[in-house]
Design a protein around this motif. Structure first.
Motif, short mmCIF file in Angstrom:
data_model
loop_
_atom_site.label_atom_id
_atom_site.label_comp_id
_atom_site.label_asym_id
_atom_site.label_seq_id
_atom_site.Cartn_x
_atom_site.Cartn_y
_atom_site.Cartn_z
N ALA A 107 -53.22 -10.46 -7.21
CA ALA A 107 -53.58 -11.48 -6.48
C ALA A 107 -52.51 -12.63 -6.40
CB ALA A 107 -54.76 -12.04 -6.82
N LEU A 108 -51.74 -12.63 -7.05
CA LEU A 108 -50.58 -13.62 -7.23
C LEU A 108 -49.61 -13.44 -6.22
CD1 LEU A 108 -49.58 -14.24 -10.83
CD2 LEU A 108 -50.48 -16.08 -9.31
N PHE A 109 -49.71 -12.40 -5.63
CA PHE A 109 -48.66 -11.96 -4.49
C PHE A 109 -49.15 -12.34 -3.24
CE2 PHE A 109 -47.16 -9.45 -8.06
CZ PHE A 109 -45.85 -9.46 -7.78
N ASP A 110 -50.59 -12.78 -3.03
CA ASP A 110 -50.94 -12.82 -1.91
C ASP A 110 -50.39 -14.21 -1.17
OD1 ASP A 110 -52.69 -10.62 -2.25
OD2 ASP A 110 -54.70 -11.72 -2.63
N GLY A 111 -50.13 -14.17 -0.04
CA GLY A 111 -49.35 -15.23 0.65
C GLY A 111 -48.17 -15.80 0.36
N VAL A 112 -47.55 -14.66 -0.50
CA VAL A 112 -46.02 -14.93 -0.91
C VAL A 112 -45.22 -14.67 -0.16
CG1 VAL A 112 -44.59 -14.30 -2.82
CG2 VAL A 112 -46.76 -15.36 -3.46
N GLY A 113 -44.08 -15.43 0.14
CA GLY A 113 -43.05 -14.91 1.16
C GLY A 113 -41.86 -14.56 0.12
N HIS A 114 -41.69 -14.93 -1.09
CA HIS A 114 -40.40 -14.53 -1.84
C HIS A 114 -40.91 -14.42 -3.18
CE1 HIS A 114 -36.31 -14.08 -2.25
NE2 HIS A 114 -36.41 -14.92 -3.67
N LEU A 115 -40.18 -13.64 -4.09
CA LEU A 115 -40.59 -13.43 -5.50
C LEU A 115 -39.12 -13.65 -6.24
CD1 LEU A 115 -41.91 -12.30 -8.09
CD2 LEU A 115 -40.98 -10.37 -7.50
N ARG A 139 -44.61 -4.74 -0.35
CA ARG A 139 -45.63 -5.90 0.45
C ARG A 139 -44.71 -6.43 1.48
NH1 ARG A 139 -50.36 -9.18 -2.27
NH2 ARG A 139 -51.01 -7.42 -3.60
N GLY A 140 -43.31 -5.97 1.46
CA GLY A 140 -42.59 -6.50 2.34
C GLY A 140 -42.03 -7.78 1.79
N ILE A 141 -41.91 -8.37 0.72
CA ILE A 141 -41.57 -9.70 0.20
C ILE A 141 -39.99 -9.61 -0.42
CG2 ILE A 141 -42.00 -11.14 -1.72
CD1 ILE A 141 -44.77 -10.31 -1.41
N GLY A 142 -39.20 -10.43 0.09
CA GLY A 142 -37.86 -10.44 -0.52
C GLY A 142 -38.00 -10.97 -1.96
N VAL A 143 -36.90 -10.59 -2.73
CA VAL A 143 -36.80 -10.77 -4.24
C VAL A 143 -35.37 -11.19 -4.54
CG1 VAL A 143 -37.05 -9.80 -6.41
CG2 VAL A 143 -38.45 -8.80 -4.51
N SER A 144 -35.37 -12.19 -5.40
CA SER A 144 -34.17 -12.86 -5.88
C SER A 144 -34.26 -12.73 -7.35
CB SER A 144 -34.02 -14.11 -5.55
OG SER A 144 -34.88 -15.20 -5.59
N VAL A 145 -32.99 -12.67 -8.08
CA VAL A 145 -32.85 -12.70 -9.51
C VAL A 145 -31.60 -13.48 -9.79
CG1 VAL A 145 -32.30 -11.00 -11.37
CG2 VAL A 145 -33.94 -10.26 -9.82
N ASP A 146 -31.66 -14.07 -10.78
CA ASP A 146 -30.72 -14.81 -11.50
C ASP A 146 -30.33 -14.20 -12.70
OD1 ASP A 146 -29.22 -16.57 -12.84
OD2 ASP A 146 -30.05 -18.36 -12.20
N PRO A 147 -29.06 -13.69 -12.90
CA PRO A 147 -28.81 -12.85 -14.15
C PRO A 147 -29.09 -13.71 -15.69
CG PRO A 147 -27.14 -12.33 -12.43
CD PRO A 147 -28.05 -13.59 -12.01
N ALA A 148 -28.70 -14.90 -15.46
CA ALA A 148 -29.30 -15.69 -16.47
C ALA A 148 -28.46 -16.00 -17.67
CB ALA A 148 -30.71 -15.35 -17.02
N SER A 149 -27.98 -14.94 -18.28
CA SER A 149 -27.09 -15.21 -19.34
C SER A 149 -25.97 -14.06 -19.57
CB SER A 149 -27.96 -15.09 -20.54
OG SER A 149 -26.99 -15.20 -21.88
#
Length: 312
Positions: A130-138, A164-174
């Motif tokens: 349910a946390l993904f409902d209405g989300v445009g980006h993860l 769900r067709g939601i775009g995803v970004s990642v920051d490699p962090a370290s």
């Protein structure tokens, strides 16, 4: 107020307590070094969420795992920042803690001592659909990829977003943790990510290329969009093996504490992009937020009622 459907941002990642020690002189081994020390809320993922809300994004959600020792404190800080927090309370592990040593004699450069605590105990079942409902980006904090349990949770979240067709970004962090975990393992886990946001050190670790442009371009052959953060040199935007834009850093910032500057960049970039800004405009907003971050101690924006409009 909820954002328009499909305009929300869900951040999956780390929330920790930062112990920031700003020392104007180099550390003196074996004796005392004077420092100004503060405990403040932090964590790369939580910082990104707070900066996105600060930059005007109305629907920002954060999911992560925190120890019972500080769960209420962190939940309150996220709520005050305009973030809807979904914190799983771990009764067995403490909240993650990071000691941030900020060297005033070296341009406020920071060194981290990291005890991840509950962060890396995040499990796939901790993130309800349910946390993904209405989300445009993860957006997923790279710190989650450095342990088996949290990596599984991150991979499942990426899979759900893609379905769900939601775009995803990642920051490699370290760069340090990337080297320990293994580049191949990390790249396998982030397959399908649409936006990668590495620092120069992280891009170099992921590619073996020391030259910033070469490293960023190589990564953009694997990821549709690479935004390579270059600190005081701004940022590079790369697609399909080529640099498509170079965005300069925002002028005039005298660094006090560089902790969280990259998180501020990412939060502002994502907020602007979800508000309809072009990639170049969104990166420029990221550079401005990074400059705002380094002039204050700690990695979070100020808590204010009237936040910056996203994309402005």
């Amino acid at each position: 107020m909820r954002a328009e459907r499909g305009k929300g941002l869900l951040v999956l990642g780390d929330v920790v307590t930062d112990v920031v020690a700003c020392h104007p002189d180099p550390l003196a081994p074996g004796t005392d070094t004077a420092a100004a020390i503060r405990s403040v809320p932090g964590g790369a993922g939580a910082n990104v969420a707070c900066w996105a809300a600060y930059r005007g994004l109305a629907d920002v959600r954060f999911a992560g795992r925190v120890g019972a020792d500080a769960a209420q404190w962190h939940a309150r800080r996220l709520t005050d920042a305009g973030v809807r927090a979904h914190l799983v309370v771990d009764e067995e592990a403490p909240t993650g803690t990071v000691v941030c040593l900020v060297n005033g004699a070296a341009g406020a450069e920071r060194t981290f001592l990291t005890d991840s605590g509950a962060v890396l105990r995040l499990r796939p079942g901790d993130v309800p659909p349910a946390l993904f409902d209405g989300v445009g980006h993860l957006h997923v904090s790279g710190y989650l990829f450095f342990a088996e349990s949290s990596r599984a949770a991150a991979v499942e979240a990426i899979r759900t977003a893609r379905e769900r067709g939601i775009g995803v970004s990642v920051d490699p962090a370290s760069a340090g943790f990337l080297a320990q975990t293994g580049v191949g393992r990390f790249l396998d886990a982030v397959a399908g990510v649409t936006v990668l946001l590495p620092s120069h050190d992280e891009a170099r670790c992921l590619t073996g290329r020391t030259e910033p442009v070469a490293a960023a371009c190589q990564l953009s052959r694997r990821f549709p969009l690479v935004v390579a953060k270059q600190g005081a040199q701004g940022a590079l935007i790369c697609r399909a093996g080529e640099v498509v834009a170079r965005i300069p850093a925002a002028p005039g910032a005298t660094a006090v504490d560089t902790t969280g500057a990259g998180d501020a960049f990412t939060g502002a970039f994502l907020a602007a992009r979800l508000a309809g800004a072009s990639d170049a405009e969104a990166v420029a907003q990221g550079c401005r937020a990074g400059a705002d971050a380094v002039v204050r101690v700690g990695a979070r924006p100020p808590v204010v009622r009237d936040r910056h409009p996203a994309g402005a």
